[in-house]
Design an enzyme around this catalytic site. Structure first.
Site, PDB file in Angstrom:
ATOM      1  N   GLU A 136      -9.979   2.984  -4.917  1.00 17.49           N
ATOM      2  CA  GLU A 136      -9.693   4.357  -4.504  1.00 17.49           C
ATOM      3  C   GLU A 136      -8.548   5.021  -5.268  1.00 17.49           C
ATOM      4  O   GLU A 136      -7.833   5.853  -4.716  1.00 17.49           O
ATOM      5  CB  GLU A 136      -9.380   4.398  -2.997  1.00 17.49           C
ATOM      6  CG  GLU A 136     -10.536   3.926  -2.140  1.00 17.49           C
ATOM      7  CD  GLU A 136     -10.220   3.914  -0.655  1.00 17.49           C
ATOM      8  OE1 GLU A 136     -11.091   4.371   0.105  1.00 17.49           O
ATOM      9  OE2 GLU A 136      -9.144   3.450  -0.252  1.00 17.49           O
TER      10      GLU A 136
ATOM     11  N   ASP B  70       0.886  -1.170   0.000  1.00 15.09           N
ATOM     12  CA  ASP B  70       0.000   0.000   0.000  1.00 15.09           C
ATOM     13  C   ASP B  70       0.918   1.213   0.000  1.00 15.09           C
ATOM     14  O   ASP B  70       2.150   1.081  -0.077  1.00 15.09           O
ATOM     15  CB  ASP B  70      -0.952  -0.028   1.213  1.00 15.09           C
ATOM     16  CG  ASP B  70      -2.292   0.639   0.886  1.00 15.09           C
ATOM     17  OD1 ASP B  70      -2.269   1.820   0.493  1.00 15.09           O
ATOM     18  OD2 ASP B  70      -3.344  -0.009   1.017  1.00 15.09           O
TER      19      ASP B  70
ATOM     20  N   HIS C 179      -2.879   3.497  -4.324  1.00 13.59           N
ATOM     21  CA  HIS C 179      -2.396   2.843  -3.104  1.00 13.59           C
ATOM     22  C   HIS C 179      -1.018   2.221  -3.309  1.00 13.59           C
ATOM     23  O   HIS C 179      -0.756   1.126  -2.808  1.00 13.59           O
ATOM     24  CB  HIS C 179      -3.388   1.758  -2.643  1.00 13.59           C
ATOM     25  CG  HIS C 179      -4.589   2.306  -1.921  1.00 13.59           C
ATOM     26  ND1 HIS C 179      -4.513   2.851  -0.657  1.00 13.59           N
ATOM     27  CD2 HIS C 179      -5.892   2.399  -2.287  1.00 13.59           C
ATOM     28  CE1 HIS C 179      -5.724   3.244  -0.272  1.00 13.59           C
ATOM     29  NE2 HIS C 179      -6.574   3.001  -1.248  1.00 13.59           N
TER      30      HIS C 179
END
Ligand code: ACM
Length: 610
Positions: free
Chosen positions: A325, A184, A258
């Site tokens: 995202e 991440d 990410h």
């Protein structure tokens, strides 16, 4: 069938009287017998299936009982891989009588789950000698084939020792998928030999303590000393360890967003090619580009190198590519992206992400694997063979199933183990809320009203996810996972018709004692009162109290004294009296105080109702 269910409920009534120990997840059917089987020094394991892995599994799970190949053993624990009528590949049949125990399963996985049930029928003990097992007949198999837990090791790093401990805990509760969120923004945790900077640079960030949203950016010249990663030897060791427990690891390499940790190591991966550092927080979102450049072949060469090694390390069928995202604002400004969109007739950046994921799917498939992504991969069009993990509610999963794609349901409201699990004033800070009783009420199959006509077979199962922004140590990881993962194990394994919250609570309390004996941490938040608030039209604060457990009484004070069961009993919502500056609440069950006293001041209340 009805008779068996009735017997099953009877068995749990009996369990409350402690003749049949509490089982989680509840088996499909359980018929109590008469008497018990006593394990003595003469008891032998009679393993009738010669396969070495089955033999090892039986011996490892029943320590202290010697195996014997002698024929015609009496008073033995007999284990055999053989067909069982009506039982699928993960199912088993377990018969306990005073003269012996027989465990039969069509596949080794079923033997493993039968052994886990047998362990729960015995006390937590290093040796099972001199214990007795109550007579019964269990025939059991899971409702879903995908029974997962996810662990984020990027935001905080959890070492190999903890990962194995986590896998051990999963195995006891018949989970079979370990989704390992390995990368991440805040850390890259897996060694990739062909891209050494991913761990030399990407695995390390500046150390920070405190609430996630308050964590400060790195100072100039500050040493990135917090982090760690798994070597490829560590990974192989953990993969073997999971295999022995019938757990498949699904590695996740999150992209195109990410992924700041990789960008810090290889800045050419973004459109702007800006040198960045591994962030200790999420404050950079939309300010710094943490998204791979989808319009440069070198990005796909990078992904190919990573997935070549991932595919060699993990024998399972899936690679999870994230897809969640991703901030696409930098793509909108990038000339190369504009050109790619024009050349490929892509109308917007969602379609550009879809173009990216489709190219990534080809790479995944070239390594012999199948692609999974979070539900954002629906936006702009799904890749042809993608499996969708639905986290923003059930909606994405329903849509994917409508399009004929396999789905794993992990809606945050029910499945996110990083959210508050009880009254927030008594919990370490995090966001959102997902109570134990909410997790227990989860059903991965959407009801036919919201999802008419979808093929339920496409719903592979569900999963609990532990994101680690607010999980700085391993004890807190366990605190967040348990007991909510008890609830999810039952949701994913046991027949829905048998679910009973009060019955589950009784069994959970028995498993708290097992965890005490194993020194596993868990949350007792379910014992705490819950305060909810409403602003009265006249401006006063209206207080509502509740409790998740049955047969619980709540007593409160508004005069800053410490309530006990002589204080006002809560029966209905009340207004804060004029001049009162706080409410304090305690819960009683069976005449004894349980959980913590919770306390909210007026300023805290004002913040909460905003
Ligand atoms: C997610 O929670 N971003 C999948």
């Amino acid at each position: 069938m009805h008779k068996i269910i009735a017997l099953f409920l009877l068995a749990f009534t009996a369990a409350a009287q402690s003749s049949i120990p509490a089982l989680i997840p509840a088996p499909q059917t359980l018929e109590p017998g008469t008497g018990a089987f006593a394990i003595t020094a003469q008891t032998r394991l009679s393993i009738l299936t010669p396969a070495a892995d089955v033999r090892k599994m039986v011996i490892d799970n029943l320590p202290g009982i010697p195996a014997s190949d002698a024929p015609k053993l009496t008073k033995a624990i007999t284990v055999r891989v053989a067909p069982v009528t009506g039982v699928g590949p993960e199912g088993y049949d377990l018969l306990v009588t005073p003269i012996g125990i027989t465990l039969t399963a069509p596949e080794p996985a079923g033997i493993f789950y039968g052994l886990q049930t047998m362990r729960q029928l015995l006390p937590v003990n290093k040796s099972f000698r001199d214990q007795s097992v109550p007579a019964l007949h269990i025939r059991d198999q899971p409702r879903f084939g995908w029974r997962g837990l996810m662990l984020d090791v990027s935001r905080h790093f959890f070492d190999k020792v903890f990962v194995k401990r986590f896998i051990d805990q999963m195995a006891q509760y018949k989970f079979n998928i370990f989704h390992w969120h390995l990368t991440d923004d805040q850390g890259w945790r897996i060694q990739i030999n062909s891209l050494p900077k991913l761990t030399e640079v990407g695995a390390w960030r500046v150390p920070r303590t405190g609430r996630w949203w308050d964590i400060e950016n790195p100072q100039a010249g500050e040493i990135p000393s917090y982090g760690g990663f798994y070597t490829q030897d560590d990974i192989r060791e953990i993969v073997r360890y999971a295999q022995e427990r019938h757990i498949t690891i699904v590695p996740e390499i999150d992209m195109p967003g990410h992924i700041m940790s990789a960008i810090a190591a290889y800045p050419n991966l973004t459109c702007g090619k800006k040198q960045v550092v591994v962030p200790p927080n999420g404050k950079f979102y939309k300010l710094e580009d943490n998204t791979l450049n989808p319009c440069d072949d070198s990005t796909y060469l990078f992904i190919d190198k990573v997935f070549t090694e991932i595919a060699q390390l993990f024998p399972g069928p899936y690679i999870h590519v994230g897809g969640d995202e991703a901030y696409k604002g930098f793509w909108e400004k990038c000339d190369a992206c504009k050109a790619t969109m024009a050349a490929n007739n892509l109308k917007n950046v969602d379609e550009l992400q879809s173009y990216f994921i489709k190219r990534v799917e080809k790479i995944v498939q070239s390594k012999g694997k199948k692609l999974i992504g979070w539900d954002e991969i629906l936006e702009g069009g799904l890749a042809p063979d993608a499996t969708v993990m639905s986290w923003r509610g059930m909606k994405g999963g329903i849509e994917a199933a409508r399009q004929g794609h396999p789905v794993i349901m992990t809606p945050y409201q029910f499945c996110y183990l990083d959210l508050y699990q009880g009254e927030a004033s008594a919990e370490p800070s995090t966001y959102g809320i997902s109570r134990l009783s909410t997790a227990y009420s989860f059903d991965p199959i959407p009801d036919s009203a919201t999802a008419p006509g979808i093929n339920a077979k496409l719903i592979l199962g569900g999963q609990g996810n532990l994101w680690a922004e607010n999980v700085p140590n391993v004890r807190h990881a366990e605190y967040m996972v348990w007991p909510r993962a008890f609830a999810l194990s039952e949701v994913l394994w046991s027949p829905k018709a048998q679910r009973s919250w009060p019955n589950f609570v009784n069994r959970m309390e028995a498993h708290f004692k097992r965890f005490d004996a194993q020194d596993v941490n868990y949350s007792r938040s379910v014992y705490n009162p819950i305060i909810t608030l409403k602003k009265h039209p006249m401006g006063m604060m209206e207080i509502m109290l509740s409790h998740e457990l049955p047969d619980t009484y709540l007593y409160y004070s508004t005069d800053n004294t410490v309530p006990d069961d002589h204080f006002p009993l809560y029966t209905q919502p009340f207004l804060m009296p004029k001049g009162a500056d706080r409410v304090k609440v305690v819960a009683y069950r069976n005449g004894k105080p349980i959980g913590r006293m919770v306390e909210l001041t007026l300023p805290d209340m004002e913040k909460r109702v905003q």
